[in-house]
Design a protein around this motif. Structure first.
Motif, PDB file in Angstrom:
ATOM      1  N   TYR A   1       8.084  -7.185 -10.108  1.00 29.30           N
ATOM      2  CA  TYR A   1       8.677  -7.750  -8.886  1.00 29.30           C
ATOM      3  C   TYR A   1       7.645  -7.818  -7.764  1.00 29.30           C
ATOM      4  O   TYR A   1       7.455  -8.869  -7.125  1.00 29.30           O
ATOM      5  N   PHE A   2       6.980  -6.708  -7.517  1.00 30.52           N
ATOM      6  CA  PHE A   2       5.997  -6.691  -6.431  1.00 30.52           C
ATOM      7  C   PHE A   2       4.769  -7.546  -6.778  1.00 30.52           C
ATOM      8  O   PHE A   2       4.194  -8.203  -5.894  1.00 30.52           O
TER       9      PHE A   2
ATOM     10  N   GLY B   1       0.787  -1.221   0.000  1.00 26.64           N
ATOM     11  CA  GLY B   1       0.000   0.000   0.000  1.00 26.64           C
ATOM     12  C   GLY B   1       0.820   1.272   0.000  1.00 26.64           C
ATOM     13  O   GLY B   1       0.258   2.378   0.011  1.00 26.64           O
ATOM     14  N   LYS B   2       2.130   1.151  -0.045  1.00 26.47           N
ATOM     15  CA  LYS B   2       3.002   2.317   0.023  1.00 26.47           C
ATOM     16  C   LYS B   2       3.464   2.737  -1.387  1.00 26.47           C
ATOM     17  O   LYS B   2       3.212   2.068  -2.384  1.00 26.47           O
TER      18      LYS B   2
ATOM     19  N   GLY C   1       9.755   4.080  -0.296  1.00 25.70           N
ATOM     20  CA  GLY C   1      10.887   3.241  -0.654  1.00 25.70           C
ATOM     21  C   GLY C   1      11.301   3.512  -2.080  1.00 25.70           C
ATOM     22  O   GLY C   1      10.564   4.157  -2.842  1.00 25.70           O
ATOM     23  N   ILE C   2      12.487   3.059  -2.450  1.00 28.86           N
ATOM     24  CA  ILE C   2      12.963   3.233  -3.818  1.00 28.86           C
ATOM     25  C   ILE C   2      13.529   1.910  -4.332  1.00 28.86           C
ATOM     26  O   ILE C   2      13.945   1.049  -3.551  1.00 28.86           O
ATOM     27  N   VAL C   3      13.519   1.765  -5.639  1.00 31.49           N
ATOM     28  CA  VAL C   3      14.260   0.688  -6.297  1.00 31.49           C
ATOM     29  C   VAL C   3      15.317   1.379  -7.130  1.00 31.49           C
ATOM     30  O   VAL C   3      15.009   2.131  -8.059  1.00 31.49           O
TER      31      VAL C   3
ATOM     32  N   VAL D   1       1.541  -2.194  -4.371  1.00 30.98           N
ATOM     33  CA  VAL D   1       2.248  -0.931  -4.120  1.00 30.98           C
ATOM     34  C   VAL D   1       1.938   0.038  -5.254  1.00 30.98           C
ATOM     35  O   VAL D   1       1.460  -0.352  -6.324  1.00 30.98           O
ATOM     36  N   ASP D   2       2.234   1.301  -5.012  1.00 29.40           N
ATOM     37  CA  ASP D   2       2.089   2.341  -6.031  1.00 29.40           C
ATOM     38  C   ASP D   2       3.482   2.684  -6.531  1.00 29.40           C
ATOM     39  O   ASP D   2       4.304   3.208  -5.776  1.00 29.40           O
TER      40      ASP D   2
END
Length: 291
Positions: A131-132, A117-118, A159-161, A139-140
């Motif tokens: 991936y998610f 949800g983030k 968060g970041i990728v 996630v957004d």
């Protein structure tokens, strides 16, 4: 009119490393200020510069016949290209880079599941979404135009990728890695029609052969020495080489000349052992290509 191979060289972080690798392989690429069409010392090649992020799309469309880009961008663009080979090299170290999931160092998130949800910011949007999705974590995912690490600190995302080789930049921004999304390294890719063309395929295979030889040589050195003939059997037990060492007779029949190629990491231990066996005139020299 003679045929030309349209070669794409990645502009950006891989640019200098790529030009250096081609130089070791025999192709000198000369850049011009604000010019995306550098010179190359091969009349059969037309050279173009483009961002690694776009390379696979240009190769897939036929704008370029062959180019170098990361596996990450091939997947991101879902490009239908021929992956000729893997070329592990970079501006920092000759090892695969990693796309990692990172969060603020003082955040409560410990696992990818904690980010359900983030908001995640990244340049690698499609790969991140997949991936998610594969882990059933909603996630957004937002596209990041740059300075991705700072967005977590500024509270613009949770968060970041981001891509990293050593993790140093991630840590320097006060971030913490909680998962690895994928590993990537540079690939030599070709347009499918170009790969089916006999002349272009032969040219691409020649380029690949010499690029691979130059990369292999970066990790190796040559050693040459004079050795007492009676100690050859003992030396053979400690000499690592691609094949059997080259051994030649000298004018003094009690001595022989020995030449080998070895991984440069073993030289510091190997030379003292060879000295103990009576080796003299030990010469270490760099290699340009190992085929």
């Amino acid at each position: 009119m003679s045929q030309k191979l349209k070669l794409g060289v990645p502009k950006g972080s891989l640019q200098d490393a790529t030009i250096k690798l081609f130089a070791k392989s025999g192709w000198k690429i000369g850049l011009h200020h604000r010019n995306y069409f550098p010179d190359i010392n091969d009349e059969d090649i037309n050279c173009s510069m483009c961002r690694a992020q776009e390379m696979s799309a240009y190769v897939a469309s036929g704008t370029l016949d062959v180019g170098l880009t990361g596996k990450d961008w091939i997947l991101e663009n879902d490009s239908d290209v021929v992956e000729v080979s893997s070329l592990v090299y970079s501006k920092v170290s000759n090892r695969p880079a990693r796309w990692v999931l990172a969060v603020a160092g003082d955040s409560p998130y410990k696992r990818p599941e904690d980010l359900a949800g983030k908001k995640i910011a990244t340049e690698l949007v499609n790969v991140t979404k997949n991936y998610f999705k594969s882990q059933n974590i909603p996630v957004d995912v937002d596209f990041s135009w740059g300075a991705t690490e700072a967005k977590v600190v500024e509270g613009l995302c949770d968060g970041i990728v981001e891509v990293t080789e050593t993790g140093t930049t991630i840590k320097a921004h006060g971030l913490r890695i909680i998962a690895e999304v994928m590993q990537t390294n540079t690939r030599l890719i070709a347009n499918k029609k170009a790969w089916e063309d006999p002349w272009k395929r032969k040219k691409i295979e020649k380029i690949n052969l010499l690029l691979q030889g130059a990369l292999k040589a970066e990790k190796m050195v040559g050693l040459k020495m004079n050795l007492p003939k009676d100690n050859l059997d003992s030396a053979m037990k400690i000499l690592p080489s691609l094949n059997s060492p080259t051994v030649a007779e000298l004018s003094d029949n009690k001595w022989i000349s020995v030449e080998i190629m070895v991984d440069e990491t073993v030289v510091r231990d190997l030379i003292p052992e060879l000295k103990e066996l009576g080796a003299e005139g030990i010469i270490e020299y760099p290699l340009n290509k190992v085929i």
